[in-house]
Enzyme design. Structure first.
Site, PDB file in Angstrom:
ATOM      1  N   SER A  72      80.393  45.454  84.136  1.00 38.57           N
ATOM      2  CA  SER A  72      79.292  45.791  82.896  1.00 38.57           C
ATOM      3  C   SER A  72      80.115  45.414  81.028  1.00 38.57           C
ATOM      4  O   SER A  72      79.720  45.240  80.606  1.00 38.57           O
ATOM      5  CB  SER A  72      79.370  46.882  82.537  1.00 38.57           C
ATOM      6  OG  SER A  72      77.803  47.313  83.973  1.00 38.57           O
ATOM      7  N   LYS A  75      77.163  55.154  78.014  1.00 37.44           N
ATOM      8  CA  LYS A  75      77.195  53.628  79.488  1.00 37.44           C
ATOM      9  C   LYS A  75      77.041  54.553  80.260  1.00 37.44           C
ATOM     10  O   LYS A  75      77.542  55.437  81.153  1.00 37.44           O
ATOM     11  CB  LYS A  75      78.621  53.033  79.466  1.00 37.44           C
ATOM     12  CG  LYS A  75      78.476  51.970  80.284  1.00 37.44           C
ATOM     13  CD  LYS A  75      77.973  50.599  79.503  1.00 37.44           C
ATOM     14  CE  LYS A  75      77.544  49.656  80.273  1.00 37.44           C
ATOM     15  NZ  LYS A  75      76.175  50.139  80.521  1.00 37.44           N
ATOM     16  N   LYS A 109      84.085  58.817  85.463  1.00 39.44           N
ATOM     17  CA  LYS A 109      84.069  57.054  85.954  1.00 39.44           C
ATOM     18  C   LYS A 109      84.487  56.013  84.900  1.00 39.44           C
ATOM     19  O   LYS A 109      85.247  55.677  85.071  1.00 39.44           O
ATOM     20  CB  LYS A 109      82.871  56.784  86.630  1.00 39.44           C
ATOM     21  CG  LYS A 109      82.912  55.770  87.149  1.00 39.44           C
ATOM     22  CD  LYS A 109      81.049  55.210  87.289  1.00 39.44           C
ATOM     23  CE  LYS A 109      80.411  56.267  88.934  1.00 39.44           C
ATOM     24  NZ  LYS A 109      78.708  55.549  88.477  1.00 39.44           N
ATOM     25  N   ASN A 154      71.815  45.996  97.295  1.00 34.96           N
ATOM     26  CA  ASN A 154      72.580  45.071  96.607  1.00 34.96           C
ATOM     27  C   ASN A 154      74.149  45.055  95.853  1.00 34.96           C
ATOM     28  O   ASN A 154      75.436  44.905  96.513  1.00 34.96           O
ATOM     29  CB  ASN A 154      72.509  44.986  94.994  1.00 34.96           C
ATOM     30  CG  ASN A 154      73.803  44.897  94.378  1.00 34.96           C
ATOM     31  OD1 ASN A 154      73.964  43.213  94.222  1.00 34.96           O
ATOM     32  ND2 ASN A 154      74.024  45.498  92.994  1.00 34.96           N
ATOM     33  N   THR A 213      80.922  46.003  92.079  1.00 34.07           N
ATOM     34  CA  THR A 213      80.079  47.155  92.861  1.00 34.07           C
ATOM     35  C   THR A 213      80.723  47.522  93.611  1.00 34.07           C
ATOM     36  O   THR A 213      81.862  47.896  94.162  1.00 34.07           O
ATOM     37  CB  THR A 213      78.843  48.082  92.562  1.00 34.07           C
ATOM     38  OG1 THR A 213      78.437  48.147  91.443  1.00 34.07           O
ATOM     39  CG2 THR A 213      78.639  49.684  92.639  1.00 34.07           C
ATOM     40  N   LYS A 225      73.198  58.066  81.434  1.00 35.60           N
ATOM     41  CA  LYS A 225      72.250  57.807  82.676  1.00 35.60           C
ATOM     42  C   LYS A 225      70.767  57.740  82.289  1.00 35.60           C
ATOM     43  O   LYS A 225      70.034  58.396  82.054  1.00 35.60           O
ATOM     44  CB  LYS A 225      72.207  58.971  83.602  1.00 35.60           C
ATOM     45  CG  LYS A 225      71.929  58.182  85.062  1.00 35.60           C
ATOM     46  CD  LYS A 225      72.941  56.873  85.633  1.00 35.60           C
ATOM     47  CE  LYS A 225      72.806  56.321  86.637  1.00 35.60           C
ATOM     48  NZ  LYS A 225      74.213  55.471  87.476  1.00 35.60           N
TER      49      LYS A 225
HETATM   50  N1  GLU Z   1      74.948  52.287  88.367  1.00 37.05           N
HETATM   51  C1  GLU Z   1      75.942  51.909  88.043  1.00 37.05           C
HETATM   52  C2  GLU Z   1      76.871  52.499  88.215  1.00 37.05           C
HETATM   53  O1  GLU Z   1      76.468  53.500  88.971  1.00 37.05           O
HETATM   54  C3  GLU Z   1      76.331  50.552  86.774  1.00 37.05           C
HETATM   55  C4  GLU Z   1      76.516  51.048  85.269  1.00 37.05           C
HETATM   56  C5  GLU Z   1      76.880  50.448  84.483  1.00 37.05           C
HETATM   57  O2  GLU Z   1      77.434  49.058  84.161  1.00 37.05           O
HETATM   58  O3  GLU Z   1      76.966  50.746  82.909  1.00 37.05           O
HETATM   59  O4  GLU Z   1      77.738  53.058  87.754  1.00 37.05           O
END
Ligand code: GLU
Length: 424
Positions: free
Chosen positions: A356, A77, A101, A228, A197, A113
């Site tokens: 998410s 993810k 995370k 954002n 976030t 990523k």
């Molecule tokens: N890009 C965001 C992060 O770095 C969200 C990632 C997601 O929701 O999968 O946490």
């Protein structure tokens, strides 16, 4: 001289430090060395050339990446960024942060990523759409709601996700909205995802402020970034009664001792895309903002912003990392010696991936929640994650930083899942 500068930059890299911190956690917690071997690099990494028809009629080849870091806790993810700074190494490092995370906040996902090296501000909407679709054509074989689930990141948004989910349908002929998250609500997104976030970050900042003896009513907040994440954080901090005295973006910074009129400022940014031209504050240089006197400093832009050069001058009472990897290890050391607490990125910005996860659950169930439910569940998970890390810090990592505790807790969880699944 030039050589020295390059070495200095490399030394100050907050990305490289993540891998070292994982190794230190494995050693400190006396876990199997296999845990570090699994986490030090992605399980799978893909690179592709993505041809895009440009408006001028020619074709340009962009380089895209997808790192599938670890899936011991669930499907890979993580977001996809469109940015000039995207490299194979940065995507790999950011994918490790996602694994940590998700483990930390307790969502049943692994880490991944993606990214494309491009200047997305120079792409027309048509070019951006063709690039987004091209990305999915290049990597669709990697994605799926039970395999690897992308999301927005720097310079990608709900519109990009909508194009991507549509292209995935064109390829597979299956409408699977849960193959990625961060979609607009109209095409299967979750209410509350866009601002998740920032909301999550403000929840943990609130808990951290209590521990630091900071009263939020009237507390001064400085935010680097007004996109954002930074913009919405400004809104939520001011809703809690804080005074957001300074913000900045690529066009420069703004300062107002009484607190900026956040709704007006966000309206201006919404209209023009930038802070520049907003009348309600004094213009300042972006760099001035980080070392300004304030209660809470929130880096909400890019990596490597708090460095050995500015850390001795930072006057905040608390730092909360809304961005990924904004603090170099050298800067963190200085802040820690100066007694300035820091809430690390993998905790402070995990609200995005948490919602998410809620979006993915709703997609799988075909049943959608209201905003109150989303926000309540987000608050519960963020507050719990914060206190879990704080407890871990006291019990298993005494004298260590909150980042060390957050890494330790996440790595311990990953190690246990690896052991149970028989990975070592
Ligand atoms: N890009 C965001 C992060 O770095 C969200 C990632 C997601 O929701 O999968 O946490």
């Amino acid at each position: 001289m030039e050589k020295g500068q390059i070495t200095e930059k490399k030394k100050e890299d907050s990305f490289g430090a993540a891998e070292r911190r994982v190794r230190e956690s494995v050693e400190r917690l006396q876990l199997s060395p296999a845990v570090y071997e699994f986490l030090k690099k992605p399980l799978h990494f893909a690179e592709a050339s993505i041809p895009v028809k440009m408006d001028h009629g020619g074709v340009e080849l962009f380089t895209g990446y997808r790192a599938q870091h670890n899936n011991v806790l669930g499907p890979f993810k993580g977001g996809i960024r469109f940015h000039p700074g995207v490299t194979a190494e940065s995507v790999k490092a950011l994918s490790l942060l996602m694994t940590l995370k998700c483990a930390l906040v307790g969502v049943p996902f692994g880490g991944g990523k993606g990214g494309v090296t491009c200047n997305s501000l120079q792409l027309s909407p048509g070019e951006k759409e063709r690039l987004s679709r091209g990305y999915i054509r290049a990597f669709s074989y990697l994605f799926g709601p039970e395999i690897d689930i992308p999301a927005p990141d720097l310079f990608t948004d709900g519109q990009v996700m909508a194009w991507m989910v549509d292209e995935y349908y064109n390829i597979t002929r299956r409408y699977l909205p849960g193959m990625l998250t961060g979609k607009p609500v109209e095409v299967g997104g979750s209410v509350g995802r866009k601002e998740a976030t920032s909301r999550g970050c403000v929840y943990v900042a609130r808990e951290a402020a209590k521990l630091s003896g900071i009263t939020l009513e009237g507390a001064t907040v400085v935010i680097q970034g007004c996109g954002n994440v930074g913009g919405k954080a400004a809104q939520f901090f001011s809703e809690l009664g804080c005074r957001v005295i300074s913000v900045c973006d690529i066009s420069g910074g703004l300062y107002c001792a009484e607190g900026l009129a956040v709704p007006d400022l966000l309206g201006h940014v919404q209209e023009t895309g930038l802070i520049e031209g907003f009348a309600g504050g004094e213009k300042i240089a972006g760099e001035e903002l980080l070392t300004m006197e304030c209660d809470i400093l929130v880096p909400a832009a890019m990596e490597n912003q708090l460095t050995a050069a500015n850390a001795p001058e930072i006057k905040a009472r608390l730092v909360v990392e809304a961005a990924n990897a904004p603090t170099t290890p050298e800067a963190e050391q200085i802040l820690s010696e100066r007694g300035i607490p820091l809430v690390p990125d993998i905790l402070a910005n995990s609200g995005g991936v948490t919602v998410s996860y809620f979006e993915w659950v709703q997609n799988n169930q075909g049943l959608y929640w209201d905003l109150e439910t989303v926000n309540q569940r987000l608050e519960k998970m963020m507050v719990e994650a914060f206190h879990t890390v704080h407890r871990f810090n006291r019990e298993k990592c005494p004298g260590g930083t909150m980042r060390e505790a957050a890494y330790g807790y996440a790595v311990q969880r990953l190690a246990e899942a690896m052991r149970l699944r028989g990975w070592f």
